[in-house]
Design an enzyme around this catalytic site. Structure first.
Site, mmCIF file in Angstrom:
data_model
loop_
_atom_site.group_PDB
_atom_site.id
_atom_site.type_symbol
_atom_site.label_atom_id
_atom_site.label_comp_id
_atom_site.label_asym_id
_atom_site.label_seq_id
_atom_site.Cartn_x
_atom_site.Cartn_y
_atom_site.Cartn_z
ATOM 1 N N GLY A 105 0.801 -1.228 0.000
ATOM 2 C CA GLY A 105 0.000 0.000 0.000
ATOM 3 C C GLY A 105 0.830 1.272 0.000
ATOM 4 O O GLY A 105 0.268 2.376 -0.002
ATOM 5 N N GLU B 175 10.407 6.289 -2.804
ATOM 6 C CA GLU B 175 11.444 5.329 -3.244
ATOM 7 C C GLU B 175 12.588 6.070 -3.923
ATOM 8 O O GLU B 175 13.170 5.602 -4.909
ATOM 9 C CB GLU B 175 10.847 4.292 -4.195
ATOM 10 C CG GLU B 175 9.744 3.435 -3.596
ATOM 11 C CD GLU B 175 10.277 2.324 -2.698
ATOM 12 O OE1 GLU B 175 11.492 2.284 -2.431
ATOM 13 O OE2 GLU B 175 9.463 1.489 -2.257
#
Length: 279
Positions: free
Chosen positions: A45, A166
């Protein structure tokens, strides 16, 4: 009392073409000046939550408030002024032919006057240690340097919160260290609120607080020290425990009296060096 800059209450999200919820009843707050890491394996998620914080998704259930604004369509652009986002691949963010042009792009779009723009471009590049590369082409930089330029482009817009999605996953160890150190300096020296969404627990170890997502739900949260005590649970969740944490535990089990459990290799080496020197 700590000031909340993001409040997420009972949030669930379901993609139109999927039966399962990508997020289920997630609740947490983010506080001014903290570095929060959100970790989880693929499909936990994380990416959905990142897109929601940037106003690309709206909750199917629950509420999200960012910088005092409810996450609704009418407030999206106000929210994006409060929260800047650094993506996984810096090449996807570059639009300028030189480093300074690229950092200036967002300021030009916001109608910042030229003299003020020049000051803000230089100041933001100075904060990330990239003033020597003003006239370089961004695509000729190393991975770590590219991400530092991307961060400069975000902080030049002066958001209250920076979200790293990320942002270190495509970097080599040196580039990753460059970016993490830059983020820590901005967090400590500028009081910038940082949210890093990552699957890398070594990056998460630098944060003030860690949230672990699993199957769209908030699995647990706490300081890095507390989270890394769940080493076997983390492995079962598909998350690799940092090498320094594993080595610290092995050395302690072998009878070596370390000062504490270490989260990065540099601190572990310093501790081992001190023990050897004392002997």
């Amino acid at each position: 009392m700590k000031e909340k800059v993001i409040s997420i209450k009972g949030v669930s999200f379901q993609y139109p073409d999927q039966e399962a919820f990508a997020l289920r009843n997630v609740s947490f707050d983010v506080y001014k000046g903290e570095w929060l890491a959100i970790v989880g394996h693929n499909g936990s998620g994380k990416s959905t939550l990142a897109k929601m914080l940037n106003g690309l998704h709206y909750p199917s259930e629950g509420t999200v408030s960012i910088g005092g604004y409810a996450l609704i369509e009418e407030n999206v652009w106000l929210i994006r002024e409060k929260l800047g986002m650094v993506f996984q691949n810096p090449d996807n963010q570059f639009v300028g032919t030189t480093v300074q042009d690229d950092v200036a792009f967002g300021l030009e779009n916001n109608g910042v006057e030229h003299s003020a723009m020049q000051e803000r471009v230089f100041a933001s590049l100075e904060k990330v240690g990239m003033t020597a590369f003003l006239n370089q082409e961004p695509h000729h930089l190393s991975g770590g340097q590219k991400q530092r330029v991307a961060i400069a482009g975000v902080i030049a817009l002066r958001p209250d919160i920076v979200l790293l999605d990320e942002a270190t996953s495509m970097l080599d160890p040196l580039g990753r260290e460059e970016v993490i150190n830059t983020v820590r300096e901005l967090n400590e020296n500028e009081g910038l609120t940082v949210i890093s969404i990552t699957h890398d627990l070594e990056e998460a170890s630098r944060a003030d607080r860690v949230i672990v997502l699993n199957e769209g739900m908030l699995y647990t949260e706490g300081t890095p020290e507390r989270i890394f005590q769940l080493d076997r649970e983390l492995l079962n969740l598909g998350l690799g425990v940092p090498f320094a944490v594993q080595m610290s535990q092995l050395l302690t089990d072998a009878g070596l009296q370390l000062s504490r459990r270490h989260f990065n290799e540099e601190e572990l080496v310093k501790d081992l060096w001190t023990l050897n020197f004392e002997k």
